[in-house]
Design a protein around this motif. Structure first.
Motif, PDB file in Angstrom:
ATOM      1  N   GLU A 287       0.819  -1.206   0.000  1.00 12.13           N
ATOM      2  CA  GLU A 287       0.000   0.000   0.000  1.00 12.13           C
ATOM      3  C   GLU A 287       0.856   1.260   0.000  1.00 12.13           C
ATOM      4  O   GLU A 287       1.839   1.362   0.728  1.00 12.13           O
ATOM      5  CB  GLU A 287      -0.901  -0.007   1.235  1.00 12.13           C
ATOM      6  CG  GLU A 287      -1.819   1.185   1.319  1.00 12.13           C
ATOM      7  CD  GLU A 287      -2.711   1.132   2.549  1.00 12.13           C
ATOM      8  OE1 GLU A 287      -3.932   1.173   2.377  1.00 12.13           O
ATOM      9  OE2 GLU A 287      -2.161   1.049   3.672  1.00 12.13           O
ATOM     10  N   GLY A 288       0.474   2.216  -0.838  1.00  7.70           N
ATOM     11  CA  GLY A 288       1.167   3.495  -0.896  1.00  7.70           C
ATOM     12  C   GLY A 288       0.521   4.395  -1.918  1.00  7.70           C
ATOM     13  O   GLY A 288      -0.589   4.127  -2.398  1.00  7.70           O
ATOM     14  N   LEU A 289       1.229   5.461  -2.270  1.00  6.37           N
ATOM     15  CA  LEU A 289       0.749   6.416  -3.267  1.00  6.37           C
ATOM     16  C   LEU A 289       1.770   6.557  -4.379  1.00  6.37           C
ATOM     17  O   LEU A 289       2.968   6.650  -4.121  1.00  6.37           O
ATOM     18  CB  LEU A 289       0.504   7.791  -2.644  1.00  6.37           C
ATOM     19  CG  LEU A 289      -0.543   7.886  -1.541  1.00  6.37           C
ATOM     20  CD1 LEU A 289      -0.634   9.327  -1.027  1.00  6.37           C
ATOM     21  CD2 LEU A 289      -1.901   7.395  -2.008  1.00  6.37           C
TER      22      LEU A 289
ATOM     23  N   ALA B 247       8.155  10.681   5.724  1.00  3.46           N
ATOM     24  CA  ALA B 247       7.758   9.764   4.649  1.00  3.46           C
ATOM     25  C   ALA B 247       8.946   9.010   4.067  1.00  3.46           C
ATOM     26  O   ALA B 247      10.062   9.544   4.012  1.00  3.46           O
ATOM     27  CB  ALA B 247       7.059  10.542   3.525  1.00  3.46           C
ATOM     28  N   ARG B 248       8.676   7.791   3.629  1.00  8.29           N
ATOM     29  CA  ARG B 248       9.635   7.068   2.798  1.00  8.29           C
ATOM     30  C   ARG B 248       9.252   7.393   1.360  1.00  8.29           C
ATOM     31  O   ARG B 248       8.126   7.125   0.939  1.00  8.29           O
ATOM     32  CB  ARG B 248       9.578   5.554   3.022  1.00  8.29           C
ATOM     33  CG  ARG B 248      10.643   4.832   2.190  1.00  8.29           C
ATOM     34  CD  ARG B 248      10.797   3.384   2.563  1.00  8.29           C
ATOM     35  NE  ARG B 248       9.722   2.539   2.122  1.00  8.29           N
ATOM     36  CZ  ARG B 248       9.602   2.031   0.883  1.00  8.29           C
ATOM     37  NH1 ARG B 248      10.505   2.303  -0.030  1.00  8.29           N
ATOM     38  NH2 ARG B 248       8.592   1.264   0.574  1.00  8.29           N
TER      39      ARG B 248
ATOM     40  N   SER C 247       0.652   9.437   6.589  1.00  9.10           N
ATOM     41  CA  SER C 247       1.131   9.800   7.921  1.00  9.10           C
ATOM     42  C   SER C 247       0.568   8.862   8.986  1.00  9.10           C
ATOM     43  O   SER C 247       1.211   8.620   9.999  1.00  9.10           O
ATOM     44  CB  SER C 247       0.790  11.252   8.258  1.00  9.10           C
ATOM     45  OG  SER C 247      -0.603  11.436   8.375  1.00  9.10           O
ATOM     46  N   ASP C 248      -0.624   8.310   8.769  1.00  9.97           N
ATOM     47  CA  ASP C 248      -1.226   7.372   9.714  1.00  9.97           C
ATOM     48  C   ASP C 248      -0.567   6.002   9.655  1.00  9.97           C
ATOM     49  O   ASP C 248      -0.408   5.338  10.676  1.00  9.97           O
ATOM     50  CB  ASP C 248      -2.722   7.176   9.421  1.00  9.97           C
ATOM     51  CG  ASP C 248      -3.550   8.429   9.614  1.00  9.97           C
ATOM     52  OD1 ASP C 248      -3.196   9.248  10.491  1.00  9.97           O
ATOM     53  OD2 ASP C 248      -4.548   8.594   8.887  1.00  9.97           O
TER      54      ASP C 248
ATOM     55  N   LEU D 118      -0.056  15.753   0.488  1.00  6.25           N
ATOM     56  CA  LEU D 118       0.147  14.345   0.151  1.00  6.25           C
ATOM     57  C   LEU D 118       0.311  13.495   1.410  1.00  6.25           C
ATOM     58  O   LEU D 118      -0.236  12.396   1.505  1.00  6.25           O
ATOM     59  CB  LEU D 118       1.379  14.180  -0.743  1.00  6.25           C
ATOM     60  CG  LEU D 118       1.266  14.755  -2.147  1.00  6.25           C
ATOM     61  CD1 LEU D 118       2.638  14.783  -2.811  1.00  6.25           C
ATOM     62  CD2 LEU D 118       0.268  13.956  -2.974  1.00  6.25           C
ATOM     63  N   TRP D 119       1.060  13.973   2.371  1.00  2.40           N
ATOM     64  CA  TRP D 119       1.348  13.235   3.599  1.00  2.40           C
ATOM     65  C   TRP D 119       0.073  12.997   4.412  1.00  2.40           C
ATOM     66  O   TRP D 119      -0.095  11.959   5.026  1.00  2.40           O
ATOM     67  CB  TRP D 119       2.391  13.998   4.401  1.00  2.40           C
ATOM     68  CG  TRP D 119       2.910  13.321   5.629  1.00  2.40           C
ATOM     69  CD1 TRP D 119       2.940  13.857   6.883  1.00  2.40           C
ATOM     70  CD2 TRP D 119       3.519  12.034   5.750  1.00  2.40           C
ATOM     71  NE1 TRP D 119       3.520  12.978   7.764  1.00  2.40           N
ATOM     72  CE2 TRP D 119       3.884  11.850   7.095  1.00  2.40           C
ATOM     73  CE3 TRP D 119       3.784  11.011   4.844  1.00  2.40           C
ATOM     74  CZ2 TRP D 119       4.500  10.693   7.568  1.00  2.40           C
ATOM     75  CZ3 TRP D 119       4.406   9.860   5.311  1.00  2.40           C
ATOM     76  CH2 TRP D 119       4.744   9.709   6.655  1.00  2.40           C
ATOM     77  N   GLY D 120      -0.839  13.963   4.384  1.00  5.05           N
ATOM     78  CA  GLY D 120      -2.056  13.850   5.189  1.00  5.05           C
ATOM     79  C   GLY D 120      -3.303  13.438   4.432  1.00  5.05           C
ATOM     80  O   GLY D 120      -4.376  13.336   5.033  1.00  5.05           O
TER      81      GLY D 120
END
Length: 150
Positions: free
Chosen positions: A35-37, A123-124, A72-73, A59-61
């Protein structure tokens, strides 16, 4: 700045795949698993480091992962790829124009700034290679795709 954000279950970027002299069919320069973006980022002429920071925070939130969670979660990774064609204009004729896209010397540092700010947030981040011919592969989860303009 403009971004196409896709919720993915894995994504990668390969450069040199179409080059017959490239070893092993190309080099994977960025990859996320699970899972990711996957984020395609376009830069226009009036974009600034402040807009890059705003995009990174967004993007992070952004709560589009499973269960309405954000990176971030969950600590989910992001694959960020520069994409000047997001500012293409095909309203007239059959051939797009790229006048609204910022040139490389303007765009590259701002895409780098988005990545740097994401990393500062925890973030990675994996990336493509600016200016290279890239093959982006992904599994769009949902499918789920949103457009962001900052």
């Amino acid at each position: 700045m403009r971004a196409v954000v896709q919720r993915v279950n894995g994504a990668s970027v390969v450069v040199g795949a179409g080059d017959p002299s490239a070893e092993r069919g190309g080099e994977t320069v960025g990859e996320i698993k699970g899972e990711g973006l996957c984020v395609l980022v376009g830069v226009t002429h009036d974009d600034t480091p402040e807009k890059a920071a705003k995009l990174a925070r967004k993007l992070w939130g952004l709560r589009i992962l499973e269960g309405e969670r954000s990176c971030s979660d969950t600590g989910a990774p992001l694959l960020v790829v520069s994409q000047f064609t997001l500012y293409g204009d095909a309203r007239k004729g059959r051939r797009p124009t790229w006048h609204a896209a910022a040139p490389g010397p303007v765009a590259e540092p701002l895409v780098d700034e988005v990545c740097a700010r994401l990393r500062e947030l925890g973030a990675r981040v994996e990336t493509g290679r600016f200016g290279a011919a890239m093959e982006v592969s992904l599994t769009n989860d949902g499918p789920f795709t949103v457009l962001l303009d900052v």
